[in-house]
Design an enzyme around this catalytic site. Structure first.
Site, PDB file in Angstrom:
ATOM      1  N   GLY A 115      42.965  37.280  40.891  1.00 25.21           N
ATOM      2  CA  GLY A 115      42.444  35.927  41.055  1.00 25.21           C
ATOM      3  C   GLY A 115      42.780  35.362  42.418  1.00 25.21           C
ATOM      4  O   GLY A 115      42.985  36.102  43.384  1.00 25.21           O
TER       5      GLY A 115
ATOM      6  N   ASP B  29      36.683  48.768  44.277  1.00 29.71           N
ATOM      7  CA  ASP B  29      36.927  47.395  43.865  1.00 29.71           C
ATOM      8  C   ASP B  29      35.836  46.921  42.898  1.00 29.71           C
ATOM      9  O   ASP B  29      36.102  46.677  41.734  1.00 29.71           O
ATOM     10  CB  ASP B  29      37.033  46.460  45.068  1.00 29.71           C
TER      11      ASP B  29
ATOM     12  N   HIS C  28      40.978  51.503  41.164  1.00 28.34           N
ATOM     13  CA  HIS C  28      40.823  50.045  41.269  1.00 28.34           C
ATOM     14  C   HIS C  28      39.337  49.693  41.262  1.00 28.34           C
ATOM     15  O   HIS C  28      38.686  49.608  42.306  1.00 28.34           O
ATOM     16  CB  HIS C  28      41.483  49.553  42.564  1.00 28.34           C
TER      17      HIS C  28
ATOM     18  N   HIS D 221      36.671  46.914  39.028  1.00 26.78           N
ATOM     19  CA  HIS D 221      36.550  45.842  38.054  1.00 26.78           C
ATOM     20  C   HIS D 221      35.283  46.009  37.227  1.00 26.78           C
ATOM     21  O   HIS D 221      34.194  46.206  37.778  1.00 26.78           O
ATOM     22  CB  HIS D 221      36.513  44.493  38.757  1.00 26.78           C
TER      23      HIS D 221
ATOM     24  N   GLU E 141      46.019  40.484  50.097  1.00 21.97           N
ATOM     25  CA  GLU E 141      44.577  40.454  50.373  1.00 21.97           C
ATOM     26  C   GLU E 141      44.221  39.097  50.973  1.00 21.97           C
ATOM     27  O   GLU E 141      43.902  38.991  52.161  1.00 21.97           O
ATOM     28  CB  GLU E 141      43.795  40.706  49.088  1.00 21.97           C
TER      29      GLU E 141
END
Length: 355
Positions: free
Chosen positions: A183, A291, A24, A26, A213
């Site tokens: 998002g 992340d 995970h 981005h 989250e």
């Protein structure tokens, strides 16, 4: 976040050798400041030429004063104008594999939302192609196996998100291994996307969903039962409902937990309330991830050090979470089987299976 001296030098040295898995991370949250400056120069944004890395990071990185997921996500808007060409996307994808390889990452899944990179006319398909070109070139150069997870954004309409799903399906088996929903979780509950991910399943795409989250435990339940998620991004707040914890365990759903990011977005207010160790000890397939390497200012090495420091995680549990990640990878067979065997062998040789 400042590290404490209670993590020993020996443990840090052992963690540095740990064969790591990143499920995970981005793309747009992991750009190096020097690269952003170079991209700005290429696009004629001269104002960044004389900006120091410290000044750049103030715009690119969350800090301990970050108050929410919304504030955390605002950091992405600063870099997106410079990620609107195939050359830029290929470069940052390549460099992300390079960064991961330096930290002993054996396999990584890089996620990105194609629609965020179409402002200057790129198509969804050309965005995916550019990212995959960078990932595959990085894999060849540095040895870290890299795959792509394509994101649909909650704030985008169903038609455009459907186009993203269809494009991802066209790249299935050619670098894309899954699709995701990300998002503003608090404003867009997962129930709204059941049809979209029904399309994904019909096209044979595995699904991971950001849930639990900024939203509660029920979002995790819906992501699994209605959207068909076999992995959950974060899942921190599922601790609010014991039935959801039981569901995750019974279904064998893996959690992509991102400790430092979870602190920064205030998914929990304090390390004492962070449920990772509890989940792990209850038999849930917990994995550890960054992340966003730049936005969170982190690496997998630092994430494990934080868990040793604040959550009392043992080296045996580090090995367990690493194996969880290898087994939860969306990597195609037989490469996945080979990865699991390789990581297990490396962990044994390093003694991670001992306390």
């Amino acid at each position: 976040m400042t590290m404490s001296d209670t993590v020993s030098g020996a443990d840090r040295a052992l963690l540095a050798k740990l064969p790591k898995i990143e499920l995970h991370v981005h793309l747009d949250g992991s750009i190096k400041p020097d690269t952003l400056r170079a991209l700005a120069h290429e696009t004629g944004a001269w104002k960044l030429q004389d900006v120091t890395n410290t000044e750049l990071l103030a715009h690119m990185q969350a800090d301990e004063q970050c108050e929410s997921l919304s504030e955390y996500l605002s950091k992405f808007s600063f870099v997106l104008p410079y990620l609107q060409t195939a050359e830029a996307l290929e470069r940052v994808a390549y460099e992300l594999v390079e960064q991961a390889a330096a930290g002993q990452v054996r396999y990584m899944e890089v996620r990105f939302a194609p629609l965020l990179h179409t402002a200057n006319g790129m198509s969804i398909e050309s965005v995916i192609e550019a990212v995959w070109s960078g990932l595959s070139r990085g894999e060849q150069a540095f040895g870290t196996i890299a795959r792509a997870v394509v994101i649909c954004l909650r704030s985008h309409d169903e038609k455009r998100n459907g186009e993203v799903i269809e494009a991802a399906a066209a790249w299935r088996g050619r670098g894309v291994v899954a699709v995701d929903l990300a998002g503003d979780e608090a404003s867009f509950p997962p129930e709204q996307f059941e049809g979209l991910f029904g399309l994904a399943h019909g096209l044979g795409l595995p699904v991971t969903i950001h849930a639990g989250e900024a939203g509660g435990a029920n979002n995790v339940r819906v992501a699994i039962e209605k959207l068909g998620a076999t992995r959950i991004g974060h899942g921190v707040r599922m601790q609010e409902d014991e039935a959801v914890i039981k569901l995750v365990k019974e279904r064998g759903v893996a959690l992509e937990m991102c400790p430092l990011s979870n602190m920064q977005t205030k998914a929990v207010p304090d390390w004492s309330l962070y449920p990772l160790r509890r989940y792990l000890e209850e038999g849930i397939a917990v994995t550890v991830n960054t992340d966003n390497m730049t936005v969170s200012g982190t690496t997998l090495q630092q994430e494990f050090e934080l868990l040793l420091e604040y959550c009392g995680i043992s080296m045996r549990q580090v090995a367990q979470m690493t194996m969880n990640a290898a087994r939860a990878a969306f990597l195609e067979e037989p490469l996945k089987m080979a990865l699991v065997k390789r990581v297990a062998k490396e962990l044994t040789l390093l003694g991670f299976d001992r306390e």
